[in-house]
Scaffold this active site. Structure first.
Site, PDB file in Angstrom:
ATOM      1  N   HIS A  83      40.246 -52.519  -5.971  1.00  0.00           N
ATOM      2  CA  HIS A  83      40.822 -52.036  -4.707  1.00  0.00           C
ATOM      3  C   HIS A  83      39.871 -51.107  -3.949  1.00  0.00           C
ATOM      4  CE1 HIS A  83      41.292 -48.934  -7.608  1.00  0.00           C
ATOM      5  NE2 HIS A  83      41.577 -48.060  -6.659  1.00  0.00           N
ATOM      6  N   ASP A  84      38.712 -50.784  -4.529  1.00  0.00           N
ATOM      7  CA  ASP A  84      37.750 -49.893  -3.863  1.00  0.00           C
ATOM      8  C   ASP A  84      36.519 -50.646  -3.372  1.00  0.00           C
ATOM      9  OD1 ASP A  84      39.251 -47.577  -4.361  1.00  0.00           O
ATOM     10  OD2 ASP A  84      38.346 -47.331  -6.346  1.00  0.00           O
ATOM     11  N   ASP A 118      41.927 -42.660 -13.910  1.00  0.00           N
ATOM     12  CA  ASP A 118      41.165 -42.553 -12.669  1.00  0.00           C
ATOM     13  C   ASP A 118      40.060 -41.487 -12.798  1.00  0.00           C
ATOM     14  OD1 ASP A 118      41.195 -43.322  -9.764  1.00  0.00           O
ATOM     15  OD2 ASP A 118      41.546 -41.181  -9.479  1.00  0.00           O
ATOM     16  N   ASP A 163      48.167 -46.556 -13.901  1.00  0.00           N
ATOM     17  CA  ASP A 163      47.047 -45.784 -13.375  1.00  0.00           C
ATOM     18  C   ASP A 163      47.389 -44.298 -13.486  1.00  0.00           C
ATOM     19  OD1 ASP A 163      44.709 -45.195 -11.870  1.00  0.00           O
ATOM     20  OD2 ASP A 163      44.996 -47.040 -10.721  1.00  0.00           O
ATOM     21  N   GLU A 216      37.819 -44.880 -15.747  1.00  0.00           N
ATOM     22  CA  GLU A 216      36.940 -45.142 -14.608  1.00  0.00           C
ATOM     23  C   GLU A 216      35.870 -44.062 -14.595  1.00  0.00           C
ATOM     24  OE1 GLU A 216      37.125 -45.674  -9.757  1.00  0.00           O
ATOM     25  OE2 GLU A 216      38.153 -44.012 -10.723  1.00  0.00           O
TER      26      GLU A 216
HETATM   27  C1  GLC Z   1      39.307 -43.753  -7.790  1.00  0.00           C
HETATM   28  C2  GLC Z   1      40.267 -44.760  -7.197  1.00  0.00           C
HETATM   29  C3  GLC Z   1      40.199 -44.661  -5.703  1.00  0.00           C
HETATM   30  C4  GLC Z   1      40.623 -43.280  -5.313  1.00  0.00           C
HETATM   31  C5  GLC Z   1      39.793 -42.205  -6.037  1.00  0.00           C
HETATM   32  C6  GLC Z   1      40.449 -40.880  -5.945  1.00  0.00           C
HETATM   33  O1  GLC Z   1      37.987 -44.017  -7.489  1.00  0.00           O
HETATM   34  O2  GLC Z   1      39.976 -46.032  -7.679  1.00  0.00           O
HETATM   35  O3  GLC Z   1      40.980 -45.622  -5.058  1.00  0.00           O
HETATM   36  O4  GLC Z   1      40.472 -43.111  -3.929  1.00  0.00           O
HETATM   37  O5  GLC Z   1      39.671 -42.471  -7.411  1.00  0.00           O
HETATM   38  O6  GLC Z   1      41.606 -40.839  -6.717  1.00  0.00           O
END
Ligand code: GLC
Length: 540
Positions: A317-318, A191, A96, A243
């Site tokens: 995880h979100d 990310d 990540d 993402e």
């Molecule tokens: C992404 C991650 C999340 C995090 C955010 C800030 O959305 O998946 O868990 O809080 O980025 O880094």
């Protein structure tokens, strides 16, 4: 570079997978211990959420050192051993990369605060804040020490956005990726990578909390091309995924079409907002099937037509667990889990399994706010109270929406804390662990179904490579699609409800072959009755 479309990714939240030291936090050695399990499941790549040094304000997404291992999770030697051991089990790692922001405890931010101009230019500093809202609540700008300036933080106040306009920042970011490449890593998950390209002039934007002002800006594509060239672009094999927050199909086609030389594939989140009231996350609403079906179809067809590629997923995880959102989990947990799995594993894109999904894990039944750890949930609870909700109402929302729902310890067996730790877990295990755990599921349906789906993708090019077309678009219960490759066809029917659903099967499919289904004794017929949460794939 082309990635392998037969591959399936498994996401591990290291903090919650397996603790080998008894400190209540999962670790890298715990992952090494579970490699045979992952090989048995059949996955090819494991994506690890951040395990780098971090104050853990946002569980590792607030990085204070990009090229080291947080002692909480182990050592660099453990990491190197994990890479080697994973290879022996036919598994590659995906790391990540959090390149949009760093922790305010990072040396760069500390030096900037101390007055170092070189490092001040690493951040986004302005005299005046804009009206943008942080994704974790409140204004997105905070005072930069006592300088009278403000720094941008799209997430928590301890996550300072990096200034990608500065070539030195880009160089540092490329170095980070190359550091891990040199350790043999070929997979990267980037990310919130569609937020790195901010406009030169940052302006107020009252629409959608300011998101259009900093999301999917044209310059973002330029930065991804540079990242590709300077780092993973020449690698053989490997896999990259971005993402993409609040994104669009044309942008995602561009991010992931091989001709653009940006990324292999993209995550988007539109399908996981179909249970939001008026687009607001902190609400409780039953999911809207029409919206879900239409989103899958427009994205499936749009990405297929534009030669883009999606990462397909229900959980991460979100997100709260998909079973609690889309399925009558009390009565049809196994049927629902297998149907949801087939709906993405047979589709066009790369499937991602989030730890515990393969055994049908569900949200925990936490009883009070004291059980929650996540910064976003805690902030949201306060904001809900401030907006006039009662404690009971606010808590009910947190219970259904909190990110901690998916972050609870992996449920390995029926022993205390689900066999995750011998100590006190950093986040309580879900109460379901005596019934839902790996040991029990080995003789259950869900794990075996995932194994079958993973194997099918490996053996049938039609699944890995075929294009995507919507089917039975008018159905109010069944999400269906067709895949096609070199004259071969596959029809996938998914009943999203606890009632039966009837489909008028076209003549050719009536004599087709059932490839996979989650019920016994299926007979193909013109009037095909799908059972509750039945999935059925027919190949021609
Ligand atoms: C992404 C991650 C999340 C995090 C955010 C800030 O959305 O998946 O868990 O809080 O980025 O880094």
């Amino acid at each position: 570079m082309t990635f392998d479309k037969r591959q399936v990714v498994y996401q591990i939240y290291p903090k919650s997978y397996k603790d080998t030291t008894g400190n209540g936090v999962g670790d890298l050695r715990g992952i090494i211990e579970k490699l045979p399990y992952l090989q048995e499941l059949g996955v090819d790549v494991i994506w690890l959420n951040p395990f780098y040094p971090s104050p853990q304000r946002d569980n590792g997404y607030d990085i204070s050192d990009y090229t080291a291992v947080n002692p909480l999770f182990g050592t660099m030697a453990d990491f190197e051993e994990l890479t080697q051991a994973a290879k022996k089990h036919g598994i590659e790692l995906m790391l990540d990369m959090v390149l949009n922001h760093c922790s305010t405890e990072h040396e760069w931010f500390q030096r900037a605060l101390a007055g170092d101009k070189y490092y001040q230019d690493f951040f986004i500093l302005r005299d005046q804040p804009t009206d943008w809202v942080s994704k974790f609540g409140g204004n997105a700008w905070a005072p930069f020490g006592d300088t009278g300036l403000y720094y941008l933080h799209l997430f928590d106040v301890t996550q300072a956005d990096l200034n990608w306009r500065n070539p030195h920042v880009r160089e540092e970011m490329f170095k980070v990726v190359n550091f891990w490449r040199e350790k043999g890593v070929k997979g990267f998950r980037f990310d919130v990578i569609n937020l790195i390209g901010k406009d030169e002039a940052l302006e107020d934007c009252p629409i959608s909390d300011g998101k259009p002002a900093y999301t999917d800006r044209p310059i973002n594509h330029d930065y991804l091309k540079m990242l590709n060239q300077a780092t993973f672009g020449q690698d053989q094999g490997g896999m990259t995924v971005g993402e993409m927050s609040f994104t669009t199909i044309p942008n995602c086609v561009q991010y992931s079409n091989p001709a653009s030389q940006e990324l292999d594939m993209v995550f988007n989140f539109h399908h996981l907002k179909v249970d939001y009231e008026d687009g607001q996350k902190w609400t409780v609403k039953a999911f809207d099937f029409e919206e879900l079906k239409n989103l899958f179809h427009t994205w499936g067809e749009g990405m297929s037509a534009g030669n883009g590629w999606s990462a397909l997923f229900w959980n991460n995880h979100d997100q709260p667990r998909a079973l609690n959102r889309f399925v009558d989990v009390k009565n049809f947990r196994a049927e629902g889990a297998t149907m949801l799995a087939a709906a993405i594993h047979l589709s066009r894109g790369t499937p991602y399994i989030y730890m515990g999904e393969e055994i049908g894990m569900i949200d925990p039944d936490f009883e009070s706010m004291a059980d929650y750890v996540d910064v976003e949930s805690i902030n949201a609870y306060q904001e809900l109270l401030a907006s006039g909700k009662s404690e009971k109402e606010a808590f009910a929302i947190i219970q259904t929406k909190s990110r901690d729902n998916s972050r609870t310890p992996m449920q390995w067996d029926g022993s205390e804390h689900a066999g995750f730790t011998t100590g006190t877990p950093w986040l309580k295990a879900g109460q379901s662990y005596p019934e839902i755990n790996v040991e029990k599921e080995k003789s259950g349906k869900i794990f075996r179904f995932y194994q079958e789906l993973i194997a099918l993708r490996k053996n049938l090019p039609l699944i890995a490579e075929g294009d995507y077309q919507a089917a039975f678009q008018d159905s109010d219960k069944v999400y269906a699609f067709e895949r096609q490759l070199d004259g071969q066809k596959l029809l996938v029917l998914n009943n999203f409800f606890s009632q039966e659903a009837t489909i008028q099967l076209p003549a050719d499919y009536q004599t087709g072959q059932v490839l996979i289904t989650n019920y016994d004794g299926v007979e193909l017929a013109e009037h095909l009755v799908l059972k509750p949460y039945q999935t059925l794939a027919i190949v021609l």
